[in-house]
Scaffold this active site. Sequence first.
Site, PDB file in Angstrom:
ATOM      1  N   ALA A 139       4.579  -9.739  11.917  1.00  0.00           N
ATOM      2  CA  ALA A 139       4.887  -9.328  10.612  1.00  0.00           C
ATOM      3  C   ALA A 139       4.391  -9.666   9.130  1.00  0.00           C
ATOM      4  O   ALA A 139       3.982 -10.772   9.188  1.00  0.00           O
ATOM      5  CB  ALA A 139       7.062  -9.399  10.364  1.00  0.00           C
TER       6      ALA A 139
ATOM      7  N   LYS B 270       6.018 -13.500  14.655  1.00  0.00           N
ATOM      8  CA  LYS B 270       5.271 -14.449  13.990  1.00  0.00           C
ATOM      9  C   LYS B 270       5.990 -13.605  12.969  1.00  0.00           C
ATOM     10  O   LYS B 270       4.994 -12.555  12.252  1.00  0.00           O
ATOM     11  CB  LYS B 270       4.819 -14.868  13.882  1.00  0.00           C
ATOM     12  CG  LYS B 270       4.338 -15.683  13.399  1.00  0.00           C
ATOM     13  CD  LYS B 270       2.102 -16.023  13.153  1.00  0.00           C
ATOM     14  CE  LYS B 270       1.727 -15.241  11.682  1.00  0.00           C
ATOM     15  NZ  LYS B 270       2.248 -15.232  10.812  1.00  0.00           N
TER      16      LYS B 270
ATOM     17  N   GLU C 195      -0.255  -1.194  12.652  1.00  0.00           N
ATOM     18  CA  GLU C 195       0.902  -0.469  11.725  1.00  0.00           C
ATOM     19  C   GLU C 195      -0.014  -0.854  10.153  1.00  0.00           C
ATOM     20  O   GLU C 195       0.337  -2.538  10.001  1.00  0.00           O
ATOM     21  CB  GLU C 195       2.336  -1.076  11.170  1.00  0.00           C
ATOM     22  CG  GLU C 195       2.995  -0.162  12.407  1.00  0.00           C
ATOM     23  CD  GLU C 195       3.364   1.220  12.522  1.00  0.00           C
ATOM     24  OE1 GLU C 195       3.028   1.485  11.290  1.00  0.00           O
ATOM     25  OE2 GLU C 195       3.714   1.791  13.161  1.00  0.00           O
TER      26      GLU C 195
ATOM     27  N   CYS D 140       3.639  -0.270   1.995  1.00  0.00           N
ATOM     28  CA  CYS D 140       2.920  -0.019   2.301  1.00  0.00           C
ATOM     29  C   CYS D 140       2.669   1.686   1.819  1.00  0.00           C
ATOM     30  O   CYS D 140       1.608   2.408   2.016  1.00  0.00           O
ATOM     31  CB  CYS D 140       2.720  -0.117   3.810  1.00  0.00           C
ATOM     32  SG  CYS D 140       4.049   0.556   4.775  1.00  0.00           S
TER      33      CYS D 140
ATOM     34  N   GLU E  10      -6.331  -1.057  -1.381  1.00  0.00           N
ATOM     35  CA  GLU E  10      -4.874  -1.098  -1.961  1.00  0.00           C
ATOM     36  C   GLU E  10      -4.585  -2.488  -1.995  1.00  0.00           C
ATOM     37  O   GLU E  10      -4.842  -3.433  -1.984  1.00  0.00           O
ATOM     38  CB  GLU E  10      -4.078  -1.351   0.464  1.00  0.00           C
ATOM     39  CG  GLU E  10      -2.872  -2.007   0.180  1.00  0.00           C
ATOM     40  CD  GLU E  10      -1.658  -2.223   1.128  1.00  0.00           C
ATOM     41  OE1 GLU E  10      -2.883  -2.272   2.122  1.00  0.00           O
ATOM     42  OE2 GLU E  10      -1.265  -1.001   1.522  1.00  0.00           O
TER      43      GLU E  10
HETATM   44  P1  NAD Z   1      -1.520  -9.966   7.034  1.00  0.00           P
HETATM   45  O1  NAD Z   1      -2.405  -8.974   6.885  1.00  0.00           O
HETATM   46  O2  NAD Z   1      -1.970 -10.844   5.665  1.00  0.00           O
HETATM   47  O3  NAD Z   1      -0.332 -10.912   7.095  1.00  0.00           O
HETATM   48  C1  NAD Z   1       0.584  -9.768   8.535  1.00  0.00           C
HETATM   49  C2  NAD Z   1       0.213 -11.122   8.898  1.00  0.00           C
HETATM   50  O4  NAD Z   1      -0.236 -11.474   9.784  1.00  0.00           O
HETATM   51  C3  NAD Z   1       1.773 -12.608   8.215  1.00  0.00           C
HETATM   52  O5  NAD Z   1       2.068 -12.685   9.156  1.00  0.00           O
HETATM   53  C4  NAD Z   1       0.048 -13.654   8.161  1.00  0.00           C
HETATM   54  O6  NAD Z   1       0.643 -14.390   8.722  1.00  0.00           O
HETATM   55  C5  NAD Z   1      -0.522 -12.712   9.693  1.00  0.00           C
HETATM   56  N1  NAD Z   1      -1.990 -12.905  10.065  1.00  0.00           N
HETATM   57  C6  NAD Z   1      -3.133 -13.314   8.986  1.00  0.00           C
HETATM   58  N2  NAD Z   1      -3.963 -13.533   9.009  1.00  0.00           N
HETATM   59  C7  NAD Z   1      -4.286 -13.099  11.568  1.00  0.00           C
HETATM   60  C8  NAD Z   1      -4.763 -13.605  11.774  1.00  0.00           C
HETATM   61  N3  NAD Z   1      -5.634 -13.694  11.812  1.00  0.00           N
HETATM   62  N4  NAD Z   1      -4.158 -13.346  12.743  1.00  0.00           N
HETATM   63  C9  NAD Z   1      -3.276 -12.916  13.437  1.00  0.00           C
HETATM   64  N5  NAD Z   1      -1.929 -12.674  12.702  1.00  0.00           N
HETATM   65  C10 NAD Z   1      -2.667 -13.208  11.008  1.00  0.00           C
HETATM   66  O7  NAD Z   1      -0.655  -9.270   5.351  1.00  0.00           O
HETATM   67  P2  NAD Z   1       0.543  -9.648   4.397  1.00  0.00           P
HETATM   68  O8  NAD Z   1      -0.349  -9.585   3.068  1.00  0.00           O
HETATM   69  O9  NAD Z   1       1.429  -9.909   4.862  1.00  0.00           O
HETATM   70  O10 NAD Z   1       1.757  -7.799   3.846  1.00  0.00           O
HETATM   71  C11 NAD Z   1       1.077  -6.468   3.261  1.00  0.00           C
HETATM   72  C12 NAD Z   1      -0.020  -6.427   4.495  1.00  0.00           C
HETATM   73  O11 NAD Z   1       0.581  -5.141   4.914  1.00  0.00           O
HETATM   74  C13 NAD Z   1      -0.253  -4.746   3.164  1.00  0.00           C
HETATM   75  O12 NAD Z   1      -1.235  -3.988   4.112  1.00  0.00           O
HETATM   76  C14 NAD Z   1       1.002  -3.494   4.265  1.00  0.00           C
HETATM   77  O13 NAD Z   1       0.053  -1.913   3.423  1.00  0.00           O
HETATM   78  C15 NAD Z   1       0.804  -4.007   4.727  1.00  0.00           C
HETATM   79  N6  NAD Z   1       2.261  -2.771   5.439  1.00  0.00           N
HETATM   80  C16 NAD Z   1       1.868  -2.007   6.776  1.00  0.00           C
HETATM   81  C17 NAD Z   1       3.547  -1.667   6.549  1.00  0.00           C
HETATM   82  C18 NAD Z   1       2.776   0.165   7.863  1.00  0.00           C
HETATM   83  O14 NAD Z   1       4.165  -0.198   8.238  1.00  0.00           O
HETATM   84  N7  NAD Z   1       1.789   0.647   8.226  1.00  0.00           N
HETATM   85  C19 NAD Z   1       4.449  -1.740   6.152  1.00  0.00           C
HETATM   86  C20 NAD Z   1       4.496  -3.117   5.400  1.00  0.00           C
HETATM   87  C21 NAD Z   1       3.087  -3.504   5.162  1.00  0.00           C
END
Ligand code: NAD
Length: 504
Positions: free
Chosen positions: A158, A184, A259, A293, A392
């Site tokens: 998440a 996680k 997502e 998002c 974004e």
């Molecule tokens: P992110 O992609 O950087 O991280 C999301 C999660 O992935 C975190 O828990 C992070 O620790 C984990 N992560 C990072 N690298 C990883 C890897 N190599 N392998 C597995 N896990 C990994 O995103 P963020 O900065 O935490 O959140 C913002 C993003 O989330 C934006 O792009 C937003 O649009 C998106 N988002 C989408 C929705 C939806 O419903 N579509 C909802 C909320 C947020």
Amino acid sequence: MSNPFQARERFADGAHYIAGQLRPGTSGRQHTVVDPATGDSVYTYELAGTADVDDAVAAAARAFPQWSDATPGERSDAMHRFATVLTAQAEDLARAESLQCGKPIKLSTEFDVPGTVDNAAFFAGAARRLDGVAAGEYSGDHTSYVRREPIGVIGSIAPWNYPLQMAAWKVLPAIAAGNTIVLKPAELTPLTSLMFAQAATEAGIPDGVVNIVSGAGRDAGEHLVGHPAVAMTSFTGSTAVGRRVAEIATGTVKRLHLELGGKAPFVVFDDADLEAAVHGAVAGALINTGQDCTAATRAYVQRPLYDAFVSGVADLMSTVRLGDPFDPATDLGPLVSYAQRDRVAGFVDRARAYATVVTGGEAPGGELARGAYYRPTLVTDADQGSEIVQSEIFGPVLVVLPFDSDDDGLALANDTPYGLAASAWSRDVYRTGRATREIRAGCVWVNDHIPIISEMPHGGYRASGYGKDMSAYSFEEYTQIKHVMQDIKGVARKDWHRTVFADR
Ligand code: NAD
């Protein structure tokens, strides 16, 4: 205002919740949760290592037989109690969420927490409604029916923008359908995910059904996605990380639910209620400091309304009160971190070379300068192909562009790789009807932007991913269907055998 949530005391035993117990991590790497409104450290913990992920997956696997064998009614009862426990802890949850994210307390109190409780109540009911096609004698010789079965151990990842609601969206449909889960959360914001899992235990949901590993993406996250005992990965986060997750999940042939990011258009036709559109755009762009998002990020306004819309948005943005997240009067809190604030500022600073920054475009001074604040920002005169329109940003930044014909407005709305959400603003039902059909996104609002409800699906098209959160549709994600075909004639020599044997 003093901080009313004591994370150090509450999570003195560690930031991982495995088999119903809090425990410290074993990665050897520390992480500090920081209050982005002040820069003060809130809680330091040892990140989960791969051994912690293995333990959490093993706990979920041990819990699976009992939980998946429970009747829908038993799971439903436990989840009703879960909703009651969450309601009792609403104030604490809201405070912890505001502290770790910098969210205004009115947003945590009126949106994040009640949304989570409502989701729990919805899935408590939905647990008893795992629908499929009716059983029947479709072949004439057999009764066919569908069993909707849980998948097994779900590994979920998440983001930090709505940590509590994201935990709810991941955990609730999964466990309602009889799965067990390892979640996680983002390393910046583990607190409310831990509280959520503890509330599940308090409600009587067996140990090991809901486990939390608070680790970094590259090690704990990738290990969870690649884990052979995890049957499905459910990921919410950026499109870039989603691609990496998909690559790893493919290696173990897991079911995948993604997502991802968004860049929601906000299309204002020339017969729209201007006041409603201006208020909707400012609310839709600034909710959660733009870290949403589905936030309104690109407003396309038909030429006759364009100037009035731009000045209306600029005026309204100037009334938004930045401040201490724990002050009930605060409208806009800081970004989640200084890194995120600097990332947002980078987009706006680069845009100055090719666009106009009408208002905002800077961090506030004075008392707020020590936090990760950024003023509400309105940008105009950008090209459709420019970075600020296409990428974004995930901050309080709205870009407004004009359009002429309805065809142009809808084409511009569809002109990014994303497809998570959109809105159309008009008094003409035929215009909005066309927009709802032609905009390629998983959600299209008409004359509003942002509201979500537990009964309806949330999920993207195109680079915004696939799979649905919330609603009965999420059972499609968290269950697998089995066709059972039972002979009803009891004849040893069946008619179809003649296609294999020459003589029957
Ligand atoms: P992110 O992609 O950087 O991280 C999301 C999660 O992935 C975190 O828990 C992070 O620790 C984990 N992560 C990072 N690298 C990883 C890897 N190599 N392998 C597995 N896990 C990994 O995103 P963020 O900065 O935490 O959140 C913002 C993003 O989330 C934006 O792009 C937003 O649009 C998106 N988002 C989408 C929705 C939806 O419903 N579509 C909802 C909320 C947020």
